[in-house]
Design an enzyme around this catalytic site. Structure first.
Site, mmCIF file in Angstrom:
data_model
loop_
_atom_site.group_PDB
_atom_site.id
_atom_site.type_symbol
_atom_site.label_atom_id
_atom_site.label_comp_id
_atom_site.label_asym_id
_atom_site.label_seq_id
_atom_site.Cartn_x
_atom_site.Cartn_y
_atom_site.Cartn_z
ATOM 1 N N ASN A 12 0.848 -1.188 0.000
ATOM 2 C CA ASN A 12 0.000 0.000 0.000
ATOM 3 C C ASN A 12 0.891 1.249 0.000
ATOM 4 O OD1 ASN A 12 -1.495 2.248 1.057
ATOM 5 N ND2 ASN A 12 -3.105 0.826 1.651
ATOM 6 N N ASP A 14 -0.175 4.465 -0.120
ATOM 7 C CA ASP A 14 -0.939 5.677 0.245
ATOM 8 C C ASP A 14 -0.074 6.733 0.925
ATOM 9 O OD1 ASP A 14 -3.178 4.308 -0.602
ATOM 10 O OD2 ASP A 14 -4.066 4.079 1.383
ATOM 11 N N HIS A 15 0.821 6.263 1.834
ATOM 12 C CA HIS A 15 1.504 7.259 2.659
ATOM 13 C C HIS A 15 2.708 7.900 1.979
ATOM 14 C CE1 HIS A 15 -1.485 6.810 5.544
ATOM 15 N NE2 HIS A 15 -1.268 5.516 5.682
ATOM 16 N N ARG A 23 3.317 18.964 0.804
ATOM 17 C CA ARG A 23 3.843 20.150 0.132
ATOM 18 C C ARG A 23 3.080 20.478 -1.150
ATOM 19 N NH1 ARG A 23 8.996 21.796 2.110
ATOM 20 N NH2 ARG A 23 8.641 21.689 4.329
ATOM 21 N N HIS A 48 -5.674 3.410 -1.743
ATOM 22 C CA HIS A 48 -7.006 3.745 -1.223
ATOM 23 C C HIS A 48 -7.360 5.139 -1.730
ATOM 24 C CE1 HIS A 48 -9.779 4.065 2.593
ATOM 25 N NE2 HIS A 48 -10.414 4.355 1.471
ATOM 26 N N ARG A 50 -9.587 7.832 -1.292
ATOM 27 C CA ARG A 50 -10.599 8.256 -0.312
ATOM 28 C C ARG A 50 -11.448 9.373 -0.889
ATOM 29 N NH1 ARG A 50 -9.176 6.493 5.254
ATOM 30 N NH2 ARG A 50 -10.949 7.757 5.856
ATOM 31 N N ARG A 54 -7.265 12.570 0.574
ATOM 32 C CA ARG A 54 -6.229 13.075 1.495
ATOM 33 C C ARG A 54 -4.842 12.559 1.149
ATOM 34 N NH1 ARG A 54 -7.705 9.812 6.985
ATOM 35 N NH2 ARG A 54 -9.674 10.885 6.696
ATOM 36 N N HIS A 55 -4.756 11.392 0.486
ATOM 37 C CA HIS A 55 -3.427 10.934 0.045
ATOM 38 C C HIS A 55 -3.463 10.598 -1.453
ATOM 39 C CE1 HIS A 55 -5.340 7.225 1.347
ATOM 40 N NE2 HIS A 55 -5.060 7.387 2.618
ATOM 41 N N GLU A 74 -8.655 0.290 -3.136
ATOM 42 C CA GLU A 74 -9.560 0.322 -1.973
ATOM 43 C C GLU A 74 -10.466 1.530 -2.104
ATOM 44 O OE1 GLU A 74 -7.299 0.586 1.575
ATOM 45 O OE2 GLU A 74 -6.346 -1.340 1.290
ATOM 46 N N THR A 104 -7.361 6.529 9.947
ATOM 47 C CA THR A 104 -7.177 5.444 8.992
ATOM 48 C C THR A 104 -8.450 4.603 9.051
ATOM 49 O OG1 THR A 104 -5.785 3.553 8.391
ATOM 50 C CG2 THR A 104 -5.987 4.009 10.737
ATOM 51 N N THR A 105 -8.528 3.536 8.230
ATOM 52 C CA THR A 105 -9.755 2.749 8.196
ATOM 53 C C THR A 105 -9.985 2.097 9.560
ATOM 54 O OG1 THR A 105 -9.093 2.260 5.942
ATOM 55 C CG2 THR A 105 -11.008 1.079 6.790
ATOM 56 N N GLU A 154 -11.023 -9.574 3.144
ATOM 57 C CA GLU A 154 -9.764 -9.183 3.775
ATOM 58 C C GLU A 154 -10.062 -8.996 5.257
ATOM 59 O OE1 GLU A 154 -7.218 -6.337 1.843
ATOM 60 O OE2 GLU A 154 -6.468 -5.611 3.771
ATOM 61 N N HIS A 197 -3.788 -4.509 7.803
ATOM 62 C CA HIS A 197 -3.921 -3.339 8.673
ATOM 63 C C HIS A 197 -3.028 -3.473 9.901
ATOM 64 C CE1 HIS A 197 -5.377 0.398 10.271
ATOM 65 N NE2 HIS A 197 -6.013 0.575 9.129
ATOM 66 N N GLY A 198 -2.059 -2.557 9.949
ATOM 67 C CA GLY A 198 -1.188 -2.469 11.124
ATOM 68 C C GLY A 198 -0.086 -3.515 11.172
ATOM 69 N N GLY A 219 1.008 -1.357 4.402
ATOM 70 C CA GLY A 219 1.437 -0.043 3.951
ATOM 71 C C GLY A 219 2.251 0.737 4.960
HETATM 72 N N1 PXP Z 1 -5.985 -3.178 4.071
HETATM 73 C C1 PXP Z 1 -6.955 -2.232 4.090
HETATM 74 C C2 PXP Z 1 -8.310 -2.601 3.606
HETATM 75 C C3 PXP Z 1 -6.689 -0.909 4.520
HETATM 76 O O1 PXP Z 1 -7.674 0.014 4.542
HETATM 77 C C4 PXP Z 1 -5.368 -0.587 4.902
HETATM 78 C C5 PXP Z 1 -5.042 0.809 5.330
HETATM 79 O O2 PXP Z 1 -5.209 1.675 4.269
HETATM 80 C C6 PXP Z 1 -4.399 -1.607 4.846
HETATM 81 C C7 PXP Z 1 -4.738 -2.887 4.448
HETATM 82 C C8 PXP Z 1 -2.971 -1.335 5.188
HETATM 83 O O3 PXP Z 1 -2.857 -0.960 6.523
HETATM 84 P P1 PXP Z 1 -1.460 -0.411 7.040
HETATM 85 O O4 PXP Z 1 -1.195 0.849 6.299
HETATM 86 O O5 PXP Z 1 -1.705 -0.206 8.494
HETATM 87 O O6 PXP Z 1 -0.430 -1.458 6.759
#
Ligand code: PXP
Length: 253
Positions: A12, A14-15, A23, A48, A50, A54-55, A74, A104-105, A154, A197-198, A219
């Protein structure tokens, strides 16, 4: 399922976009991060899009067509996002809950409350993409996901990962048990099982010991680590952690 079944890593990015947007320019580019992740051995890229952008922004998703790697998009199950998914036809779509105020989600999708509207979204998107539903490891939500016609669930690993990071052993064990049972139940319904996630190196290794899980989407931790070790090393270390977990399947504890 066979022991040591294949396990894919979806990265992922996104970040990377979060830092770019701080910036408002073009650097760092999430597409460059995606290319580096794939070059290091990742199996796919997750973004993702959104509602508040935002990202990841629309042009990031459009530019993913220049990369020959599967995109897992996503999104919330809104009319706008379903329209974007139907137009872009990514390899995969993961429907997630979305609140404007969340960092976050938070939590999984309520597939039961989603009812006929969610089923219609799954049907429409499934015409061109593999559709997954991001849910808590909860029996009722897993059953509803199978009934909604999704190909994949998931399982949300966030509560477990948070308990692990706070060294809360009791909650960690309880949450891990929910993931073990959830993965088994989902597979028994014929659903492909993903998790995310996490996750960090340690939790990714542990969750990889569940033979039903076919894909991890990770991510935040990896993008943070990439600042210190570089993208190539981080992706390779994560793949190695997943392989260690896979190798523990069937081995004595
Ligand atoms: N899976 C889903 C569905 C998510 O929404 C996210 C966060 O955007 C992730 C996985 C990845 O989570 P993390 O960024 O905490 O690894």
């Amino acid at each position: 399922m066979a022991e040591n079944s294949p396990l894919r890593l979806g990265v992922n990015v996104d970040h990377v976009a979060t830092i770019r947007n701080a910036r408002g320019g073009f650097h760092p580019d999430p597409i460059r991060a995606a290319r580096a992740a794939i070059a290091a051995g990742a199996h796919g890229i997750t973004m993702h899009l959104r509602e508040d952008r935002r990202h990841i922004i629309d042009s990031d998703v459009e530019r993913m067509k220049d990369i020959s790697a599967p995109l897992n998009l996503e999104m919330a199950a809104t009319d706008e996002m379903i329209g974007i998914g139907a137009r872009l036809k990514p390899h995969a779509v993961c429907l997630v809950p979305e609140k404007r105020t969340e960092r976050t989600t938070e939590g999984g999708l309520d597939v039961i409350a989603g009812g006929a509207a969610l089923q219609a979204a799954v049907k429409k998107l499934s015409a061109h993409s593999r559709v997954s539903l991001f849910i808590a490891p909860d029996a009722a939500q897993i059953e509803a996901s199978a009934k909604a016609g999704a190909a994949v669930v998931e399982l949300h690993t966030g509560t477990w990962c948070e308990a692990v990071s706070h060294t809360d052993e009791k909650t960690s064990l309880e949450e891990f048990k929910k993931l073990v049972e959830g993965a088994r139940l989902a597979a028994s319904f014929g659903l492909e099982v993903h998790a995310g996630h996490g996750l960090d190196f340690g939790t990714a290794e542990l969750i990889s010991t569940l033979p039903e899980i076919a894909e991890l989407n990770i991510g935040h931790y990896m993008m943070g680590e990439a600042m210190f070790a570089g993208m190539d090393a981080v992706i390779k270390n994560m793949l190695a952690a997943m392989a260690r977990g896979r190798a523990r399947i069937g081995a004595p504890a």
